[in-house]
Scaffold this motif. Sequence first.
Motif, PDB file in Angstrom:
ATOM      1  N   GLU A 115     -64.641  30.303 -49.237  1.00 17.04           N
ATOM      2  CA  GLU A 115     -64.189  30.142 -50.614  1.00 17.04           C
ATOM      3  C   GLU A 115     -64.451  31.373 -51.486  1.00 17.04           C
ATOM      4  N   ALA A 116     -65.312  32.263 -51.043  1.00 18.85           N
ATOM      5  CA  ALA A 116     -65.606  33.458 -51.835  1.00 18.85           C
ATOM      6  C   ALA A 116     -64.508  34.510 -51.725  1.00 18.85           C
ATOM      7  N   ASP A 117     -63.887  34.619 -50.521  1.00 18.75           N
ATOM      8  CA  ASP A 117     -62.931  35.709 -50.360  1.00 18.75           C
ATOM      9  C   ASP A 117     -61.648  35.345 -49.600  1.00 18.75           C
ATOM     10  N   GLY A 118     -61.511  34.111 -49.122  1.00 23.28           N
ATOM     11  CA  GLY A 118     -60.289  33.713 -48.434  1.00 23.28           C
ATOM     12  C   GLY A 118     -60.261  34.004 -46.952  1.00 23.28           C
ATOM     13  N   HIS A 119     -61.349  34.534 -46.379  1.00 25.89           N
ATOM     14  CA  HIS A 119     -61.399  34.705 -44.929  1.00 25.89           C
ATOM     15  C   HIS A 119     -61.209  33.350 -44.247  1.00 25.89           C
ATOM     16  N   VAL A 120     -60.444  33.330 -43.174  1.00 31.78           N
ATOM     17  CA  VAL A 120     -60.402  32.136 -42.335  1.00 31.78           C
ATOM     18  C   VAL A 120     -61.730  32.090 -41.590  1.00 31.78           C
ATOM     19  N   ILE A 121     -62.313  30.905 -41.504  1.00 31.94           N
ATOM     20  CA  ILE A 121     -63.595  30.788 -40.814  1.00 31.94           C
ATOM     21  C   ILE A 121     -63.418  30.013 -39.517  1.00 31.94           C
ATOM     22  N   ASP A 122     -64.260  30.337 -38.552  1.00 33.62           N
ATOM     23  CA  ASP A 122     -64.224  29.654 -37.258  1.00 33.62           C
ATOM     24  C   ASP A 122     -64.974  28.325 -37.355  1.00 33.62           C
ATOM     25  N   GLY A 130     -60.706  40.239 -40.597  1.00 33.80           N
ATOM     26  CA  GLY A 130     -59.330  40.652 -40.868  1.00 33.80           C
ATOM     27  C   GLY A 130     -58.326  39.522 -41.031  1.00 33.80           C
ATOM     28  N   LEU A 131     -58.765  38.269 -40.927  1.00 32.91           N
ATOM     29  CA  LEU A 131     -57.835  37.143 -41.048  1.00 32.91           C
ATOM     30  C   LEU A 131     -58.107  36.379 -42.334  1.00 32.91           C
ATOM     31  N   PHE A 132     -57.121  36.393 -43.234  1.00 32.19           N
ATOM     32  CA  PHE A 132     -57.230  35.720 -44.517  1.00 32.19           C
ATOM     33  C   PHE A 132     -56.136  34.666 -44.607  1.00 32.19           C
ATOM     34  N   ALA A 133     -56.364  33.636 -45.383  1.00 33.92           N
ATOM     35  CA  ALA A 133     -55.343  32.606 -45.568  1.00 33.92           C
ATOM     36  C   ALA A 133     -55.197  32.316 -47.056  1.00 33.92           C
ATOM     37  N   ALA A 134     -53.966  32.018 -47.425  1.00 38.58           N
ATOM     38  CA  ALA A 134     -53.670  31.701 -48.820  1.00 38.58           C
ATOM     39  C   ALA A 134     -52.615  30.615 -48.860  1.00 38.58           C
ATOM     40  N   GLY A 135     -52.528  29.950 -49.988  1.00 39.41           N
ATOM     41  CA  GLY A 135     -51.484  28.958 -50.183  1.00 39.41           C
ATOM     42  C   GLY A 135     -51.731  27.680 -49.415  1.00 39.41           C
ATOM     43  N   ARG A 136     -50.647  27.038 -49.019  1.00 41.83           N
ATOM     44  CA  ARG A 136     -50.722  25.725 -48.410  1.00 41.83           C
ATOM     45  C   ARG A 136     -51.225  25.711 -46.970  1.00 41.83           C
ATOM     46  N   CYS A 137     -51.356  26.862 -46.316  1.00 42.65           N
ATOM     47  CA  CYS A 137     -51.904  26.857 -44.956  1.00 42.65           C
ATOM     48  C   CYS A 137     -53.422  26.767 -44.976  1.00 42.65           C
ATOM     49  N   ALA A 138     -54.029  27.018 -46.120  1.00 45.22           N
ATOM     50  CA  ALA A 138     -55.480  26.962 -46.261  1.00 45.22           C
ATOM     51  C   ALA A 138     -55.884  25.631 -46.894  1.00 45.22           C
ATOM     52  N   ILE A 139     -57.022  25.131 -46.511  1.00 44.73           N
ATOM     53  CA  ILE A 139     -57.516  23.908 -47.128  1.00 44.73           C
ATOM     54  C   ILE A 139     -57.742  24.196 -48.603  1.00 44.73           C
ATOM     55  N   GLY A 140     -57.135  23.375 -49.455  1.00 44.85           N
ATOM     56  CA  GLY A 140     -57.237  23.611 -50.889  1.00 44.85           C
ATOM     57  C   GLY A 140     -57.255  22.312 -51.660  1.00 44.85           C
ATOM     58  N   LEU A 141     -56.768  22.359 -52.876  1.00 39.99           N
ATOM     59  CA  LEU A 141     -56.793  21.177 -53.739  1.00 39.99           C
ATOM     60  C   LEU A 141     -56.043  20.001 -53.145  1.00 39.99           C
ATOM     61  N   ALA A 142     -54.908  20.254 -52.554  1.00 38.97           N
ATOM     62  CA  ALA A 142     -54.091  19.177 -51.994  1.00 38.97           C
ATOM     63  C   ALA A 142     -53.940  19.399 -50.495  1.00 38.97           C
ATOM     64  N   SER A 143     -55.036  19.283 -49.757  1.00 42.01           N
ATOM     65  CA  SER A 143     -54.979  19.601 -48.336  1.00 42.01           C
ATOM     66  C   SER A 143     -54.625  18.412 -47.462  1.00 42.01           C
ATOM     67  N   SER A 144     -54.585  17.211 -48.019  1.00 40.72           N
ATOM     68  CA  SER A 144     -54.217  16.048 -47.218  1.00 40.72           C
ATOM     69  C   SER A 144     -52.979  15.354 -47.770  1.00 40.72           C
ATOM     70  N   HIS A 145     -52.697  15.507 -49.036  1.00 45.84           N
ATOM     71  CA  HIS A 145     -51.605  14.784 -49.657  1.00 45.84           C
ATOM     72  C   HIS A 145     -51.003  15.682 -50.736  1.00 45.84           C
ATOM     73  N   TYR A 146     -49.696  15.762 -50.774  1.00 44.78           N
ATOM     74  CA  TYR A 146     -49.011  16.661 -51.685  1.00 44.78           C
ATOM     75  C   TYR A 146     -49.146  16.212 -53.138  1.00 44.78           C
ATOM     76  N   VAL A 147     -49.500  17.122 -53.986  1.00 41.87           N
ATOM     77  CA  VAL A 147     -49.543  16.888 -55.425  1.00 41.87           C
ATOM     78  C   VAL A 147     -48.533  17.852 -56.041  1.00 41.87           C
ATOM     79  N   SER A 148     -47.429  17.329 -56.515  1.00 42.14           N
ATOM     80  CA  SER A 148     -46.350  18.156 -57.022  1.00 42.14           C
ATOM     81  C   SER A 148     -46.846  19.090 -58.121  1.00 42.14           C
ATOM     82  N   GLY A 149     -46.447  20.336 -58.047  1.00 44.41           N
ATOM     83  CA  GLY A 149     -46.809  21.308 -59.064  1.00 44.41           C
ATOM     84  C   GLY A 149     -48.005  22.168 -58.704  1.00 44.41           C
ATOM     85  N   LEU A 150     -48.778  21.753 -57.711  1.00 41.25           N
ATOM     86  CA  LEU A 150     -49.956  22.539 -57.361  1.00 41.25           C
ATOM     87  C   LEU A 150     -49.663  23.656 -56.357  1.00 41.25           C
ATOM     88  N   SER A 151     -48.504  23.647 -55.742  1.00 41.84           N
ATOM     89  CA  SER A 151     -48.193  24.675 -54.758  1.00 41.84           C
ATOM     90  C   SER A 151     -48.301  26.069 -55.346  1.00 41.84           C
TER      91      SER A 151
END
Length: 171
Positions: A115-122, A130-151
């Motif tokens: 959560e500090a820098d976006g590195h994908v963790i094992d 060298g592996l970072f993730a952003a957006g909907r491929c990363a666990i975030g606010l709506a990681s199990s169920h879509y919340v319209s507008g948060l994308s």
Amino acid sequence: EGVYGALLGHEIVEKQGGSAWLVLDAALRRRAFRECLFGRLWAFQSVPALIAMLTARKARSLAALATAIGADAAALAAAAEGRLGAGPYSAIDISIDQPAMPMATITLGGLAVNEADGHVIDPAGRDIAGLFAAGRCAIGLASSHYVSGLSLADCVFSGRRAGRAAAAGLP
């Protein structure tokens, strides 16, 4: 018919094992055909819907339709009570594995990130260099169920965080 596609996809995957049928009465099928042909839809919307309606299972009664789709006739009749008009009836297979009519599902989450820098963790919680993730491929606010507008918010926030870390040359 009035449910947002991502919500429908979530329910089908989480509660129905990925399998579902969309049942139409005669009047709704006619309206859907007219909308596909004359409703100013994009081809990516109308063509799959037309194919699905043309290849749907059809029957004159709900009991016969239940047999055709392998459903419990009493359960189908109960679900249709007050919702469906007169037949004949059509059932469109909207299961997630149908190639002719892709279900409106959205891949959410999956990659755990620092959560500090976006590195994908094992699995042990260590950064993968060298592996970072952003957006909907990363666990975030709506990681199990879509919340319209948060994308957009997910992408902007996590993309900026990962971009800064990558630009800074973090391993």
